[in-house]
Design a protein around this motif. Structure first.
Motif, PDB file in Angstrom:
ATOM      1  N   PRO A  17       1.184  -1.196   0.471  1.00 23.18           N
ATOM      2  CA  PRO A  17      -0.204   0.643   0.160  1.00 23.18           C
ATOM      3  C   PRO A  17       0.663   1.610   0.396  1.00 23.18           C
ATOM      4  CG  PRO A  17      -0.706  -1.355   1.478  1.00 23.18           C
ATOM      5  CD  PRO A  17       0.217  -1.557   1.269  1.00 23.18           C
ATOM      6  N   ASP A  18       0.287   2.647  -0.752  1.00 26.11           N
ATOM      7  CA  ASP A  18       1.211   3.552  -0.982  1.00 26.11           C
ATOM      8  C   ASP A  18       0.849   3.921   0.315  1.00 26.11           C
ATOM      9  OD1 ASP A  18       1.580   3.311  -3.375  1.00 26.11           O
ATOM     10  OD2 ASP A  18      -0.067   3.717  -4.039  1.00 26.11           O
ATOM     11  N   ALA A  19       0.054   3.930   1.516  1.00 33.82           N
ATOM     12  CA  ALA A  19      -0.250   4.823   2.559  1.00 33.82           C
ATOM     13  C   ALA A  19       1.039   4.276   3.540  1.00 33.82           C
ATOM     14  CB  ALA A  19      -1.455   4.598   2.553  1.00 33.82           C
ATOM     15  N   GLY A  20       1.698   2.855   3.492  1.00 32.19           N
ATOM     16  CA  GLY A  20       1.945   2.426   4.430  1.00 32.19           C
ATOM     17  C   GLY A  20       3.658   3.266   3.802  1.00 32.19           C
ATOM     18  N   GLU A  21       3.924   3.097   3.242  1.00 32.17           N
ATOM     19  CA  GLU A  21       5.583   4.035   2.480  1.00 32.17           C
ATOM     20  C   GLU A  21       5.200   5.691   2.830  1.00 32.17           C
ATOM     21  OE1 GLU A  21       8.156   4.631  -1.380  1.00 32.17           O
ATOM     22  OE2 GLU A  21       6.187   3.783  -1.466  1.00 32.17           O
ATOM     23  N   LYS A  22       4.135   6.387   2.290  1.00 29.85           N
ATOM     24  CA  LYS A  22       4.015   8.001   3.205  1.00 29.85           C
ATOM     25  C   LYS A  22       4.167   7.818   4.201  1.00 29.85           C
ATOM     26  CE  LYS A  22       0.794   9.351  -0.798  1.00 29.85           C
ATOM     27  NZ  LYS A  22      -0.498   8.812  -1.172  1.00 29.85           N
ATOM     28  N   LEU A  23       3.446   6.862   5.347  1.00 29.50           N
ATOM     29  CA  LEU A  23       3.631   7.064   6.643  1.00 29.50           C
ATOM     30  C   LEU A  23       4.950   6.467   7.699  1.00 29.50           C
ATOM     31  CD1 LEU A  23       0.107   5.156   8.134  1.00 29.50           C
ATOM     32  CD2 LEU A  23       1.218   7.431   8.692  1.00 29.50           C
ATOM     33  N   PHE A  24       5.138   5.759   6.854  1.00 31.87           N
ATOM     34  CA  PHE A  24       7.348   5.199   6.837  1.00 31.87           C
ATOM     35  C   PHE A  24       7.364   7.067   6.941  1.00 31.87           C
ATOM     36  CE2 PHE A  24      11.387   3.400   7.060  1.00 31.87           C
ATOM     37  CZ  PHE A  24      10.705   2.283   7.957  1.00 31.87           C
ATOM     38  N   LYS A  25       7.720   7.284   6.007  1.00 23.07           N
ATOM     39  CA  LYS A  25       8.401   7.839   5.484  1.00 23.07           C
ATOM     40  C   LYS A  25       8.632   9.435   5.908  1.00 23.07           C
ATOM     41  CE  LYS A  25      10.294   5.841   1.253  1.00 23.07           C
ATOM     42  NZ  LYS A  25      10.561   5.643   0.068  1.00 23.07           N
ATOM     43  N   GLY A  26       6.897   9.550   5.813  1.00 20.81           N
ATOM     44  CA  GLY A  26       6.674  10.727   6.418  1.00 20.81           C
ATOM     45  C   GLY A  26       6.115  11.723   6.753  1.00 20.81           C
ATOM     46  N   GLY A  27       4.822  10.716   7.906  1.00 22.32           N
ATOM     47  CA  GLY A  27       4.837  10.725   9.082  1.00 22.32           C
ATOM     48  C   GLY A  27       3.310  10.434   8.817  1.00 22.32           C
ATOM     49  N   ASP A  28       2.383  11.484   9.573  1.00 26.69           N
ATOM     50  CA  ASP A  28       1.478  12.347   9.165  1.00 26.69           C
ATOM     51  C   ASP A  28       0.712  13.664  10.751  1.00 26.69           C
ATOM     52  OD1 ASP A  28      -1.313  13.532   9.187  1.00 26.69           O
ATOM     53  OD2 ASP A  28      -2.023  11.506   8.779  1.00 26.69           O
ATOM     54  N   MET A  29       1.707  15.019  10.441  1.00 28.45           N
ATOM     55  CA  MET A  29       1.947  16.399  10.365  1.00 28.45           C
ATOM     56  C   MET A  29       0.442  16.620  11.281  1.00 28.45           C
ATOM     57  SD  MET A  29       4.999  16.311  10.684  1.00 28.45           S
ATOM     58  CE  MET A  29       4.143  18.063  11.870  1.00 28.45           C
ATOM     59  N   SER A  30      -1.153  16.028   9.997  1.00 28.60           N
ATOM     60  CA  SER A  30      -2.281  16.653  10.652  1.00 28.60           C
ATOM     61  C   SER A  30      -2.319  15.692  11.873  1.00 28.60           C
ATOM     62  CB  SER A  30      -3.201  15.767   9.559  1.00 28.60           C
ATOM     63  OG  SER A  30      -3.404  14.591   9.083  1.00 28.60           O
ATOM     64  N   ARG A  31      -1.970  14.595  11.928  1.00 32.22           N
ATOM     65  CA  ARG A  31      -2.182  13.609  13.159  1.00 32.22           C
ATOM     66  C   ARG A  31      -1.566  13.664  14.162  1.00 32.22           C
ATOM     67  NH1 ARG A  31      -4.264   8.479  11.594  1.00 32.22           N
ATOM     68  NH2 ARG A  31      -3.481   8.492   9.400  1.00 32.22           N
ATOM     69  N   GLY A  32      -0.289  13.968  13.786  1.00 29.22           N
ATOM     70  CA  GLY A  32       0.779  13.932  15.412  1.00 29.22           C
ATOM     71  C   GLY A  32       1.674  12.962  15.016  1.00 29.22           C
ATOM     72  N   ILE A  33       1.677  12.317  13.746  1.00 32.83           N
ATOM     73  CA  ILE A  33       1.818  11.054  14.170  1.00 32.83           C
ATOM     74  C   ILE A  33       4.008  11.122  12.833  1.00 32.83           C
ATOM     75  CG2 ILE A  33       2.397   8.374  12.593  1.00 32.83           C
ATOM     76  CD1 ILE A  33      -1.184   8.701  12.522  1.00 32.83           C
ATOM     77  N   ALA A  34       4.543  11.365  14.233  1.00 33.99           N
ATOM     78  CA  ALA A  34       5.908  10.777  13.404  1.00 33.99           C
ATOM     79  C   ALA A  34       6.145   9.526  12.211  1.00 33.99           C
ATOM     80  CB  ALA A  34       6.846  10.834  14.346  1.00 33.99           C
ATOM     81  N   ALA A  35       7.550  10.624  11.566  1.00 29.41           N
ATOM     82  CA  ALA A  35       7.910   9.670  10.103  1.00 29.41           C
ATOM     83  C   ALA A  35       8.567   8.116  11.075  1.00 29.41           C
ATOM     84  CB  ALA A  35       8.513  10.032   9.651  1.00 29.41           C
ATOM     85  N   CYS A  36       7.882   7.016  10.945  1.00 26.66           N
ATOM     86  CA  CYS A  36       8.646   5.973  11.033  1.00 26.66           C
ATOM     87  C   CYS A  36      10.314   6.320  10.797  1.00 26.66           C
ATOM     88  CB  CYS A  36       8.436   4.567  10.778  1.00 26.66           C
ATOM     89  SG  CYS A  36       6.514   4.645  10.970  1.00 26.66           S
ATOM     90  N   SER A  37      10.672   6.202   9.908  1.00 23.30           N
ATOM     91  CA  SER A  37      12.361   6.106   9.615  1.00 23.30           C
ATOM     92  C   SER A  37      12.796   7.534  10.326  1.00 23.30           C
ATOM     93  CB  SER A  37      12.283   7.103   7.926  1.00 23.30           C
ATOM     94  OG  SER A  37      11.403   8.144   7.518  1.00 23.30           O
ATOM     95  N   ALA A  38      12.301   8.238  11.187  1.00 23.69           N
ATOM     96  CA  ALA A  38      13.207   8.544  11.902  1.00 23.69           C
ATOM     97  C   ALA A  38      14.007   8.197  13.168  1.00 23.69           C
ATOM     98  CB  ALA A  38      12.899  10.024  12.487  1.00 23.69           C
TER      99      ALA A  38
END
Length: 206
Positions: free
Chosen positions: A117-138
């Protein structure tokens, strides 16, 4: 985010307990009992149990010590798990060091993953600032290799089902041995679809 990850890495390195020197050859014999779930070479064939091959020695030692601690304290300390607690409770520090050295020395087997899923890559690499989710890659790195020094585990090519199980445990706080509650804080902001997508993406990393 990079500065935060760096600062946390330094804190983790400073606060980590002393790691014993392990003997991989001795660990090979001691790890035979682990093979039923994790495979002889640490490449588990059962997706609810993690692949241990190539994992950081420091992380493996930490988890085994915390499984042992939870078993000894009835879950007041460490990481509670009925299976691993029973396996780790009788291990000495040297046993733990040897087993960790053995599995860390093994080669991780990477399986081909389809329909990531593209959504998984986006969350892993960039997180979701709107929900306060940090990128896993950090913390886990852009390729999911983690950081030995900071105590962040390698997650690349791990079983998707195991990742999903652990993210759910962090979310419901049944697992709480993460540094400063970082994984709990992140996981509580993830919904089921997020966890599903992340687990599949992480399992596809090589």
């Amino acid at each position: 985010m990079k500065k935060l990850a760096l600062a946390l890495s330094v804190v983790a390195a400073i606060s980590s307990p002393a790691i014993a020197e392990g003997n991989a050859e001795a660990g090979k014999t001691k790890a035979i009992v682990c093979s039923a779930c994790h495979g002889l070479d640490g490449n588990s064939m059962i997706d609810m149990y993690p692949k241990l091959a190539g994992q950081h020695t420091t992380y493996l030692q930490k988890q085994l010590r915390e499984f042992r601690s939870a078993a000894q304290t009835g879950g007041k300390d460490g990481r509670m798990d009925p299976i691993m607690g029973g396996m780790a409770v009788a291990l000495s520090d040297q046993d733990i060091a040897d087993v960790a050295a053995y599995f860390a020395s093994q080669t991780l087997q990477v399986a081909e993953v389809k329909d990531v899923p593209d959504a998984g890559e986006k969350l892993f690499k960039g997180g979701d600032m709107s929900r306060g989710i940090a990128a896993c890659s950090a913390c886990h790195g852009p390729e999911g290799k983690g950081s030995e020094l900071a105590g962040f585990p390698a997650v690349a090519a791990q079983h998707a089902n195991y990742i999903k199980i652990q993210l759910n445990k962090f979310r419901d706080q049944s697992r709480h041995n993460d540094l400063n509650g970082m994984m709990q804080d992140t996981a509580k902001k993830l919904n089921d679809a997020d966890i599903e997508a992340l687990a599949k993406y992480i399992s596809s990393l090589k």
